[in-house]
Design a protein around this motif. Structure first.
Motif, mmCIF file in Angstrom:
data_model
loop_
_atom_site.group_PDB
_atom_site.id
_atom_site.type_symbol
_atom_site.label_atom_id
_atom_site.label_comp_id
_atom_site.label_asym_id
_atom_site.label_seq_id
_atom_site.Cartn_x
_atom_site.Cartn_y
_atom_site.Cartn_z
ATOM 1 N N UNK A 34 49.922 20.088 30.681
ATOM 2 C CA UNK A 34 48.830 20.069 29.625
ATOM 3 C C UNK A 34 47.788 21.243 30.132
ATOM 4 N N UNK A 35 47.787 21.640 31.533
ATOM 5 C CA UNK A 35 47.013 22.986 31.773
ATOM 6 C C UNK A 35 47.598 24.140 32.339
ATOM 7 N N UNK A 36 47.411 25.143 32.277
ATOM 8 C CA UNK A 36 47.895 26.507 32.686
ATOM 9 C C UNK A 36 48.244 26.375 34.308
ATOM 10 N N UNK A 37 47.419 25.560 34.747
ATOM 11 C CA UNK A 37 48.038 25.424 36.471
ATOM 12 C C UNK A 37 48.925 24.491 36.631
ATOM 13 N N UNK A 38 49.199 23.563 35.658
ATOM 14 C CA UNK A 38 50.481 22.543 35.786
ATOM 15 C C UNK A 38 51.470 23.452 35.315
ATOM 16 N N UNK A 39 51.379 24.392 34.199
ATOM 17 C CA UNK A 39 52.727 25.083 33.745
ATOM 18 C C UNK A 39 53.090 26.047 34.836
ATOM 19 N N UNK A 40 51.967 26.870 35.419
ATOM 20 C CA UNK A 40 52.341 27.731 36.561
ATOM 21 C C UNK A 40 53.200 27.145 37.652
ATOM 22 N N UNK A 41 52.590 25.940 38.002
ATOM 23 C CA UNK A 41 53.174 25.209 39.146
ATOM 24 C C UNK A 41 54.453 24.632 38.751
ATOM 25 N N UNK A 42 54.947 24.458 37.670
ATOM 26 C CA UNK A 42 56.240 24.088 37.112
ATOM 27 C C UNK A 42 57.133 24.886 36.339
ATOM 28 N N UNK A 43 56.895 26.147 36.314
ATOM 29 C CA UNK A 43 57.810 27.232 35.505
ATOM 30 C C UNK A 43 58.930 27.077 36.215
ATOM 31 N N UNK A 44 60.191 27.087 35.391
ATOM 32 C CA UNK A 44 61.604 26.936 36.254
ATOM 33 C C UNK A 44 61.960 28.372 36.656
ATOM 34 N N UNK A 45 62.641 28.372 37.878
ATOM 35 C CA UNK A 45 63.299 29.446 38.492
ATOM 36 C C UNK A 45 64.704 29.831 37.481
ATOM 37 N N UNK A 46 64.901 31.070 37.481
ATOM 38 C CA UNK A 46 66.001 31.476 36.624
ATOM 39 C C UNK A 46 66.864 32.081 37.497
ATOM 40 N N UNK A 47 68.200 31.534 37.424
ATOM 41 C CA UNK A 47 69.340 32.309 37.926
ATOM 42 C C UNK A 47 70.544 32.806 36.849
ATOM 43 N N UNK A 48 70.986 33.620 37.340
ATOM 44 C CA UNK A 48 72.127 34.033 36.158
ATOM 45 C C UNK A 48 72.884 32.892 35.634
ATOM 46 N N UNK A 49 72.925 31.570 36.104
ATOM 47 C CA UNK A 49 73.880 30.610 35.560
ATOM 48 C C UNK A 49 73.057 29.794 34.632
ATOM 49 N N UNK A 50 71.660 29.940 34.534
ATOM 50 C CA UNK A 50 70.813 29.215 33.608
ATOM 51 C C UNK A 50 70.950 29.942 32.346
ATOM 52 N N UNK A 51 71.217 28.980 31.290
ATOM 53 C CA UNK A 51 71.343 29.447 29.952
ATOM 54 C C UNK A 51 70.448 28.929 29.034
#
Length: 51
Positions: A34-51
């Motif tokens: 719900x908050x910018x802080x929560x989104x920032x803390x939970x953004x996914x890491x990206x690797x070349x295998x993520x689609x």
């Protein structure tokens, strides 16, 4: 047209290809938190295998 150089953060990366649809992991992070802080803390890491 206005153009300007944007500095890239050291943890940012360009994804290969053109994506017409957002990555599901990003949509999930944006809809589950719900908050910018929560989104920032939970953004996914990206690797070349993520689609």
């Amino acid at each position: 047209m206005l153009t300007r150089h944007l500095e890239k953060h050291s943890l940012e990366q360009d994804l290969p290809g053109i994506r017409a649809e957002p990555l599901l992991a990003v949509v999930k992070a944006l809809t589950e938190h719900r908050t910018v802080e929560q989104v920032y803390d939970n953004l996914p890491d990206f690797t070349a295998t993520n689609q």
